[in-house]
Motif scaffolding. Structure first.
Motif, PDB file in Angstrom:
ATOM      1  N   ASP A 265       0.835  -1.193   0.000  1.00  0.00           N
ATOM      2  CA  ASP A 265       0.000   0.000   0.000  1.00  0.00           C
ATOM      3  C   ASP A 265       0.870   1.243   0.000  1.00  0.00           C
ATOM      4  O   ASP A 265       2.033   1.213   0.408  1.00  0.00           O
ATOM      5  N   TYR A 266       0.294   2.326  -0.488  1.00  0.00           N
ATOM      6  CA  TYR A 266       0.941   3.633  -0.394  1.00  0.00           C
ATOM      7  C   TYR A 266      -0.135   4.684  -0.183  1.00  0.00           C
ATOM      8  O   TYR A 266      -1.309   4.497  -0.527  1.00  0.00           O
ATOM      9  N   SER A 267       0.268   5.791   0.415  1.00  0.00           N
ATOM     10  CA  SER A 267      -0.639   6.911   0.632  1.00  0.00           C
ATOM     11  C   SER A 267       0.121   8.211   0.441  1.00  0.00           C
ATOM     12  O   SER A 267       1.292   8.320   0.833  1.00  0.00           O
ATOM     13  N   VAL A 268      -0.545   9.180  -0.161  1.00  0.00           N
ATOM     14  CA  VAL A 268      -0.022  10.543  -0.292  1.00  0.00           C
ATOM     15  C   VAL A 268      -1.047  11.467   0.365  1.00  0.00           C
ATOM     16  O   VAL A 268      -2.222  11.462  -0.024  1.00  0.00           O
ATOM     17  N   VAL A 269      -0.621  12.210   1.370  1.00  0.00           N
ATOM     18  CA  VAL A 269      -1.553  13.052   2.119  1.00  0.00           C
ATOM     19  C   VAL A 269      -1.101  14.510   2.076  1.00  0.00           C
ATOM     20  O   VAL A 269       0.097  14.806   2.027  1.00  0.00           O
ATOM     21  N   LEU A 270      -2.084  15.385   2.103  1.00  0.00           N
ATOM     22  CA  LEU A 270      -1.827  16.830   2.125  1.00  0.00           C
ATOM     23  C   LEU A 270      -2.899  17.501   2.958  1.00  0.00           C
ATOM     24  O   LEU A 270      -4.091  17.309   2.727  1.00  0.00           O
ATOM     25  N   GLN A 271      -2.465  18.284   3.954  1.00  0.00           N
ATOM     26  CA  GLN A 271      -3.363  19.115   4.740  1.00  0.00           C
ATOM     27  C   GLN A 271      -2.754  20.515   4.815  1.00  0.00           C
ATOM     28  O   GLN A 271      -1.602  20.657   5.235  1.00  0.00           O
ATOM     29  N   HIS A 272      -3.501  21.494   4.396  1.00  0.00           N
ATOM     30  CA  HIS A 272      -3.000  22.862   4.493  1.00  0.00           C
ATOM     31  C   HIS A 272      -4.176  23.816   4.641  1.00  0.00           C
ATOM     32  O   HIS A 272      -5.323  23.478   4.330  1.00  0.00           O
ATOM     33  N   GLY A 273      -3.869  24.993   5.164  1.00  0.00           N
ATOM     34  CA  GLY A 273      -4.921  25.972   5.383  1.00  0.00           C
ATOM     35  C   GLY A 273      -4.363  27.355   5.647  1.00  0.00           C
ATOM     36  O   GLY A 273      -3.175  27.529   5.967  1.00  0.00           O
ATOM     37  N   TYR A 274      -5.236  28.326   5.507  1.00  0.00           N
ATOM     38  CA  TYR A 274      -4.872  29.733   5.739  1.00  0.00           C
ATOM     39  C   TYR A 274      -5.852  30.305   6.749  1.00  0.00           C
ATOM     40  O   TYR A 274      -7.060  30.032   6.709  1.00  0.00           O
ATOM     41  N   SER A 275      -5.326  31.103   7.680  1.00  0.00           N
ATOM     42  CA  SER A 275      -6.161  31.652   8.750  1.00  0.00           C
ATOM     43  C   SER A 275      -6.076  33.166   8.793  1.00  0.00           C
ATOM     44  O   SER A 275      -5.107  33.776   8.322  1.00  0.00           O
ATOM     45  N   TRP A 276      -7.096  33.745   9.380  1.00  0.00           N
ATOM     46  CA  TRP A 276      -7.154  35.179   9.625  1.00  0.00           C
ATOM     47  C   TRP A 276      -7.301  35.400  11.126  1.00  0.00           C
ATOM     48  O   TRP A 276      -7.959  34.608  11.811  1.00  0.00           O
ATOM     49  N   GLY A 277      -6.677  36.473  11.638  1.00  0.00           N
ATOM     50  CA  GLY A 277      -6.760  36.725  13.065  1.00  0.00           C
ATOM     51  C   GLY A 277      -6.032  37.989  13.470  1.00  0.00           C
ATOM     52  O   GLY A 277      -5.760  38.869  12.643  1.00  0.00           O
ATOM     53  N   LYS A 278      -5.668  38.057  14.752  1.00  0.00           N
ATOM     54  CA  LYS A 278      -5.034  39.238  15.327  1.00  0.00           C
ATOM     55  C   LYS A 278      -3.547  38.988  15.508  1.00  0.00           C
ATOM     56  O   LYS A 278      -3.131  37.965  16.035  1.00  0.00           O
ATOM     57  N   THR A 279      -2.735  39.967  15.085  1.00  0.00           N
ATOM     58  CA  THR A 279      -1.286  39.858  15.179  1.00  0.00           C
ATOM     59  C   THR A 279      -0.729  40.985  16.044  1.00  0.00           C
ATOM     60  O   THR A 279      -1.077  42.154  15.838  1.00  0.00           O
TER      61      THR A 279
END
Length: 675
Positions: free
Chosen positions: A272-286
């Protein structure tokens, strides 16, 4: 330039060490990486330093820790394990698993644990313990390059190797790769195993901490030779069969005798093989923060809203080959007269290709270190099943849509409540109606006195593909089953101060899916309960440690479940530092046992364990002696496994036809390289 030269030297050292190890053909062991040294501040040349690292959240407790990691679907922070208390134990068989009498063979968990199924699945689980699963990918963060070499050696060419290397390309970008290998010839004839598992992972966070990415690749290959088990257990106490490879086996006609190490012509191969990707962009206070003398500046970012994308591409296939079949072997399933010259064969290959794509909207409430996180989204999953059987093939494609939701709050201080909830529902396709619901609530008591946790989980799932369809060139097996329902209630109490852990779990199962006594998929419709109570307590007095583990299981009469009523493991050791704290040792012995019970049997043809109510398994306790030690970042052990066999002829029986290994001396060590 100096840094690149250092990296090249490290890569060259790793390559030379690996080549020398493979040439020597020694064993290697997979354990958790050892403890890193204290964190040293690197000199800076800038008068005003800008902190570009994302390591603040990872080093929240102990600033001396250089290496931390998280899993794919979790934000909990973990540290590498450097203990020697249980270092001698077989890592893949913890805590209650048994194999087929050779390291690397199919394993069964004697603690009742329902299969982790949700949505369309292929269904082969017997070799899962040796695989690297995509969900168990580790994403590291390091302040220095970190490498681990783990080795183990046992009799009959039992070998294990694990190599791990990880480092940060930049303070906010890390990569890691890992390779594991397990192989063993075995004491008994034609039971060779060979497993390879590798992974690559990387995680990145932008300097302003708005964009995060986790990505990884996993590959596994598992090969198990099948001998069908031994025929006569009385031969185990016969001196004429002290050489265990001379015992009669069920598949004796399936030997490739020309090989230096005889190979079975009946094999199960899982890839078996697996290719995974999780990504995201957030907005908030800096906010920009300065230290007291304004020589260093860092960013404090509090997210409020984010969009994340999760994607996975995977392939899994199991191939069964019998290159010299015997008609008696397949008589329970089909009638076929095979030619004995090797021109006939039995072959089937079942495969699953999956593409999973989900989009989530996430929100955050509260301060950065006390946030409540919640998310909701939807996904599309495409599963393509196939069965090939030499003369033809069958294909099934399932398209599913699902919705998911999560909420989580962690406890960052003693005495705080923590809770989490997750839900996943399939709304279209053949898996419509499948669902997972899990709610958990916990709280710390006192100043680190104990942690209480309670929860409920319900899983409604379809039968796996290999339960509903099995085809070779001589036989076709098809079934239709109702959805299985599993509800679990649990309560746990753990205390690191007093060294104990108590857990109570109750399963309510209906439409239970299992393999019946005829080695065929079946379903037990009535609902039944199974209660589990587990306890672990370590008593320490000066250097003496008595570590005890007990598991009690009670299930309803008539349920097709094969588990012992009681199991235990006890370890007595003496552990202390010697030679002015330069060397830490742990020396002692351990015992494990189970109450008599009707044990399951193993089906090589289907690579699964099946229900049995006719073989009452009774075993004497199993003993082992060990000596573990640690010098800085080097750990090693020497042990005598199956020690009781030196005084009591005969082997511990794992399953009908599958005795455990003979008494043997095992050796292993782990070496950590850290800048």
């Amino acid at each position: 330039m100096k840094g690149r030269t250092h990296i090249r030297k490290r890569v060259a050292a790793i390559f030379i060490f690996w080549v020398s190890v493979m040439c020597c053909n020694h064993v290697f062991a997979q354990q958790q990486p050892g403890a890193p040294l204290s964190l040293q501040d690197e000199p800076k040349s800038d008068s005003l330093q800008f902190d570009k690292s994302n390591t603040d959240e990872w080093h929240s407790v102990d600033v001396n820790i250089k290496v931390r990691y998280k899993y794919l679907n979790s934000d909990n922070i973990h540290s590498p394990d450097s203990s020697i208390h249980t270092y001698h134990r077989k890592s893949y068989l913890q805590p209650w698993r048994v194999d087929l009498g050779n390291y690397g063979t199919a394993t069964q968990n004697l603690m009742f644990t329902p299969e982790d199924r949700l949505g369309p699945t292929l269904g082969y689980k017997a070799l899962d313990i040796y695989r690297i699963d995509a969900d168990s990918l580790r994403f590291y963060n390091t302040t220095a390059p970190y490498s681990v070499f783990d080795f183990r050696l046992g009799s009959k060419l039992e070998q294990q190797v694990s190599i791990l290397h990880t480092q940060n390309i930049k303070p906010n970008w890390n990569f890691a790769f890992e390779y594991n290998r397990v192989s063993s010839q075995g004491f008994f004839l034609l039971q060779r195993t060979s497993h390879d598992a590798g992974s690559f992972s990387t995680n990145y966070q932008s300097i302003n901490r708005r964009y995060k990415l986790k990505a990884g690749v996993v590959y596994n290959k598992n090969i198990q030779d099948e001998n069908g088990g031994i025929i006569d257990t009385s031969q185990l106490t016969n001196e004429d069969f002290n050489e265990r490879s001379n015992l009669d086996i069920a598949y004796a006609n399936a030997a490739a005798s020309s090989a230096t190490v005889p190979r079975s012509l009946v094999t199960n191969t899982l890839r078996d093989y697996s290719v995974v990707l999780q990504h995201g962009y957030s907005w908030g206070k800096t906010d920009t923060l300065y230290n007291e003398d304004s020589t260093k500046m860092s960013i404090e970012y509090i997210p409020r809203f984010s969009i994340s994308h999760h994607s996975r591409l995977s392939n899994q296939q199991l191939t069964y080959k019998d290159l010299r079949p015997d008609s008696l072997r397949y008589a329970p399933f089909f009638a076929q007269a095979f030619v004995g010259d090797g021109s006939d064969s039995v072959f089937t290959r079942q495969k699953l290709n999956t593409f999973d794509n989900a989009l989530l909207l996430n929100g955050f409430l509260g301060k950065e270190d006390k946030q409540v996180q919640f998310s909701a989204g939807a996904g599309l999953q495409i599963d393509k099943f196939s069965t090939r059987f030499l003369v033809d093939a069958e294909f099934v494609t399932i398209t599913s849509n699902y919705i998911i939701a999560q909420v989580r709050k962690d406890a960052v201080e003693d005495g705080q409540f923590f809770y989490s909830g997750e839900a996943k529902f399939y709304v279209t396709g053949a898996a419509a109606g499948n669902s997972l619901l899990h709610l958990a609530l916990g709280k710390g008591v006192g100043d680190g006195l104990a942690v209480l946790k309670a929860g409920v989980q319900q899983n409604i799932n379809n039968a796996p593909y290999n339960y509903t369809t099995y085809i070779n060139q001589y036989d076709t097996i098809t079934n239709t089953f109702n959805k299985e329902s599993i509800t679990k209630l649990y309560f746990e109490v753990a205390s690191s101060r007093y060294h104990f852990n108590i857990g109570i779990r109750n399963y309510l199962v209906s439409n239970y899916l299992y393999m019946n006594a005829g080695q065929l998929p079946d379903q037990y419709a009535p609902a039944f309960n199974l209660l589990q109570v587990s306890a672990q307590k370590a008593f320490k007095w000066r250097g003496v440690v008595l570590d005890n583990e007990i598991l009690y299981q009670q299930f309803a009469a008539g349920a097709p479940v094969n588990v012992p009523l009681l199991m235990g493991r006890h370890q007595l050791s003496y552990e202390r530092y010697i030679f002015r704290n330069a060397l830490k040792v742990a020396i002692g012995g351990q015992m494990r046992y189970h109450s008599p019970y009707n044990t399951a049997r193993y089906s090589p043809i289907f690579n699964r364990f099946y229900y049995n109510d006719t073989y009452l398994l009774t075993n004497d306790p199993v003993y082992a002696l060990f000596f573990n030690f640690k010098i800085k970042r080097f750990r090693a052990y020497v042990m005598v496994d199956q020690f009781q066999q030196l005084f009591n002829p005969g082997n511990y029986i794992n399953l009908p036809g599958y005795p455990a290994q003979d008494a043997m001396i095992r050796f292993g060590f782990s070496w950590v390289l850290l800048k």
